[in-house]
Design a protein around this motif. Structure first.
Motif, PDB file in Angstrom:
ATOM      1  N   MET A 151      -7.124   2.128   2.178  1.00 15.03           N
ATOM      2  CA  MET A 151      -5.803   1.878   1.385  1.00 15.03           C
ATOM      3  C   MET A 151      -6.154   0.583   0.445  1.00 15.03           C
ATOM      4  O   MET A 151      -6.574  -0.270   1.106  1.00 15.03           O
ATOM      5  CB  MET A 151      -4.579   1.583   2.389  1.00 15.03           C
ATOM      6  N   GLN A 152      -5.834   0.790  -0.804  1.00 16.61           N
ATOM      7  CA  GLN A 152      -5.910  -0.306  -1.717  1.00 16.61           C
ATOM      8  C   GLN A 152      -5.174  -1.483  -1.658  1.00 16.61           C
ATOM      9  O   GLN A 152      -3.939  -1.188  -1.271  1.00 16.61           O
ATOM     10  CB  GLN A 152      -5.901   0.155  -3.068  1.00 16.61           C
ATOM     11  N   ASN A 153      -5.819  -2.532  -1.675  1.00 15.31           N
ATOM     12  CA  ASN A 153      -4.936  -3.621  -1.458  1.00 15.31           C
ATOM     13  C   ASN A 153      -3.700  -3.755  -2.732  1.00 15.31           C
ATOM     14  O   ASN A 153      -4.020  -3.107  -3.757  1.00 15.31           O
ATOM     15  CB  ASN A 153      -5.561  -4.917  -1.625  1.00 15.31           C
ATOM     16  N   PRO A 154      -2.631  -4.496  -2.577  1.00 15.29           N
ATOM     17  CA  PRO A 154      -1.833  -4.438  -3.485  1.00 15.29           C
ATOM     18  C   PRO A 154      -2.126  -5.544  -4.596  1.00 15.29           C
ATOM     19  O   PRO A 154      -3.021  -6.239  -4.433  1.00 15.29           O
ATOM     20  CB  PRO A 154      -0.387  -5.251  -2.980  1.00 15.29           C
ATOM     21  N   ALA A 203      11.238 -10.729 -11.081  1.00 11.92           N
ATOM     22  CA  ALA A 203      10.468 -10.351 -10.074  1.00 11.92           C
ATOM     23  C   ALA A 203      10.479  -8.925  -9.502  1.00 11.92           C
ATOM     24  O   ALA A 203       9.802  -8.360  -9.121  1.00 11.92           O
ATOM     25  CB  ALA A 203      10.947 -11.502  -8.773  1.00 11.92           C
ATOM     26  N   GLU A 204      11.796  -8.664  -9.422  1.00  5.56           N
ATOM     27  CA  GLU A 204      12.118  -6.964  -9.243  1.00  5.56           C
ATOM     28  C   GLU A 204      11.284  -5.985 -10.159  1.00  5.56           C
ATOM     29  O   GLU A 204      10.850  -4.979  -9.619  1.00  5.56           O
ATOM     30  CB  GLU A 204      13.516  -6.746  -9.136  1.00  5.56           C
ATOM     31  N   LEU A 205      11.529  -6.354 -11.477  1.00  6.32           N
ATOM     32  CA  LEU A 205      10.752  -5.384 -12.266  1.00  6.32           C
ATOM     33  C   LEU A 205       9.332  -5.460 -12.342  1.00  6.32           C
ATOM     34  O   LEU A 205       8.839  -4.401 -12.065  1.00  6.32           O
ATOM     35  CB  LEU A 205      11.090  -6.020 -13.806  1.00  6.32           C
ATOM     36  N   LEU A 206       8.759  -6.420 -11.945  1.00  9.28           N
ATOM     37  CA  LEU A 206       7.216  -6.700 -11.631  1.00  9.28           C
ATOM     38  C   LEU A 206       6.793  -6.039 -10.534  1.00  9.28           C
ATOM     39  O   LEU A 206       5.939  -5.234 -10.510  1.00  9.28           O
ATOM     40  CB  LEU A 206       6.885  -8.205 -11.766  1.00  9.28           C
ATOM     41  N   ALA A 207       7.759  -6.088  -9.264  1.00 15.20           N
ATOM     42  CA  ALA A 207       7.419  -5.443  -8.303  1.00 15.20           C
ATOM     43  C   ALA A 207       7.487  -3.880  -8.275  1.00 15.20           C
ATOM     44  O   ALA A 207       6.718  -3.296  -7.769  1.00 15.20           O
ATOM     45  CB  ALA A 207       8.529  -5.737  -7.090  1.00 15.20           C
ATOM     46  N   ASP A 208       8.279  -3.423  -9.177  1.00 15.31           N
ATOM     47  CA  ASP A 208       8.581  -2.126  -9.323  1.00 15.31           C
ATOM     48  C   ASP A 208       7.327  -1.816 -10.075  1.00 15.31           C
ATOM     49  O   ASP A 208       6.557  -0.567  -9.897  1.00 15.31           O
ATOM     50  CB  ASP A 208       9.851  -1.721 -10.357  1.00 15.31           C
ATOM     51  N   LEU A 209       6.644  -2.497 -10.980  1.00 18.45           N
ATOM     52  CA  LEU A 209       5.437  -1.859 -11.681  1.00 18.45           C
ATOM     53  C   LEU A 209       4.337  -1.896 -10.803  1.00 18.45           C
ATOM     54  O   LEU A 209       3.481  -1.059 -10.600  1.00 18.45           O
ATOM     55  CB  LEU A 209       5.049  -3.101 -12.832  1.00 18.45           C
ATOM     56  N   ALA A 210       4.241  -2.892  -9.899  1.00 21.23           N
ATOM     57  CA  ALA A 210       3.272  -2.799  -8.628  1.00 21.23           C
ATOM     58  C   ALA A 210       3.409  -1.617  -7.856  1.00 21.23           C
ATOM     59  O   ALA A 210       2.202  -1.031  -7.530  1.00 21.23           O
ATOM     60  CB  ALA A 210       3.387  -4.153  -8.053  1.00 21.23           C
ATOM     61  N   ALA A 211       4.380  -1.382  -7.824  1.00 16.72           N
ATOM     62  CA  ALA A 211       4.777  -0.141  -6.786  1.00 16.72           C
ATOM     63  C   ALA A 211       4.400   1.188  -7.575  1.00 16.72           C
ATOM     64  O   ALA A 211       3.824   2.122  -6.881  1.00 16.72           O
ATOM     65  CB  ALA A 211       6.153   0.138  -6.073  1.00 16.72           C
ATOM     66  N   GLY A 212       4.610   1.138  -9.006  1.00 22.16           N
ATOM     67  CA  GLY A 212       4.197   2.209  -9.865  1.00 22.16           C
ATOM     68  C   GLY A 212       2.748   2.705  -9.733  1.00 22.16           C
ATOM     69  O   GLY A 212       2.250   3.862 -10.136  1.00 22.16           O
TER      70      GLY A 212
END
Length: 284
Positions: free
Chosen positions: A1-4, A275-284
């Motif tokens: 599993m790739q690291n975040p 922060a929520e926007l960036l977290a969403d990018l990371a999840a995508g």
């Protein structure tokens, strides 16, 4: 599993890594790691002359040498590349630039695209068709009152080898101009608190046509542009122009465009939506 991914933040003019502390706290609470870079001559490398303190001695301040003299865009890029190389050992990286930091981020992406898994511009300069200074002559920048800041410039930039601004001025007109440009939607206390995080000196080098976005390197990195809807210092029309130019340069890899409400600085003072926007990018 790739690291975040690790978010790597690049600040704007006269700013420093401290700018991102509230945003990094919000990201940490969402489970994301990040690193904020101090470009050369910034943060604890900055010069804060005694003449800049209170009471101020403006004549002395106008002649005081500054550590940022001679710092180039290439120096800035090298600093960020070093951080990205270290962060990349832990997994993907997301390079996030604000304001003038976009110039550095673009130069980094031109030089070392393999180090960046996504590049994010938050109301940041992304020069494509023009050099940065040439955008100021375009209609999209017509409402930016550059002259209103002239009263806070200290010394001769050509002699000092840097830009020096007196952010500790008590001039009501100058403070009002700063607030209109950067923080019209913040309280006076929030605005003055942010102003006190700025350093007086900034380097002069904003690059040349060779430092504009290059299709073969920068252009192959997935990219996001976060528009700041009420930004008066880098107006929405300019942000949208750079998005259009970039998309025309690499139509097969267009910007993913997001929008945050607020001024040039609000997203850093009230960082939860960002922060929520960036977290969403990371999840995508």
């Amino acid at each position: 599993m790739q690291n975040p991914p690790t978010f790597v933040f690049v600040h704007g003019a006269f700013a420093n890594s401290f700018t991102f502390a509230p945003l990094q706290a919000e990201l940490a609470l969402l489970g994301h790691r990040s690193a904020a870079v101090d470009l050369p001559g910034h943060g604890f490398e900055a010069t804060f002359p005694a003449a800049y303190q209170a009471p101020q001695m403006l004549d002395a301040l106008a002649a005081e040498p500054g550590s940022i003299k001679g710092v180039t865009l290439a120096d800035n890029a090298a600093r960020v590349i070093d951080v990205l190389e270290r962060a990349k050992r832990n997994g993907p990286t997301v390079l996030v630039a604000h304001s003038r930091g976009g110039i550095t981020a673009t130069a980094v992406a031109n030089a070392r695209p393999e180090l960046i898994d996504r590049i994010v511009y938050v109301s940041a300069w992304c020069p494509v068709d023009l050099d940065v200074n040439d955008y100021y002559a375009q209609p999209e920048m017509a409402d930016v009152d550059v002259e209103s800041f002239a009263a806070t410039l200290v010394g001769n930039p050509a002699e000092l080898g840097l830009l020096r601004t007196n952010f500790r001025t008590a001039d009501p007109a100058a403070l009002a101009a700063f607030k209109r440009a950067f923080a019209a939607d913040l309280t006076d206390d929030e605005f003055r608190t942010f102003l006190n995080t700025f350093q007086p000196d900034e380097n002069l080098d904003v690059g040349t046509s060779a430092d504009r976005a290059q299709a073969t390197t920068w252009g192959r990195i997935p990219r996001t542009y976060v528009r700041l809807a009420a930004d008066a210092s880098l107006p929405l029309a300019v942000q949208d122009r750079m998005i259009r130019e970039a998309d025309a340069l690499t139509p097969d890899n267009p910007f993913d465009v997001r929008t945050l409400e607020g001024s040039h600085l609000r997203w850093l003072v009230h960082p939860k939506p960002a922060a929520e926007l960036l977290a969403d990018l990371a999840a995508g």
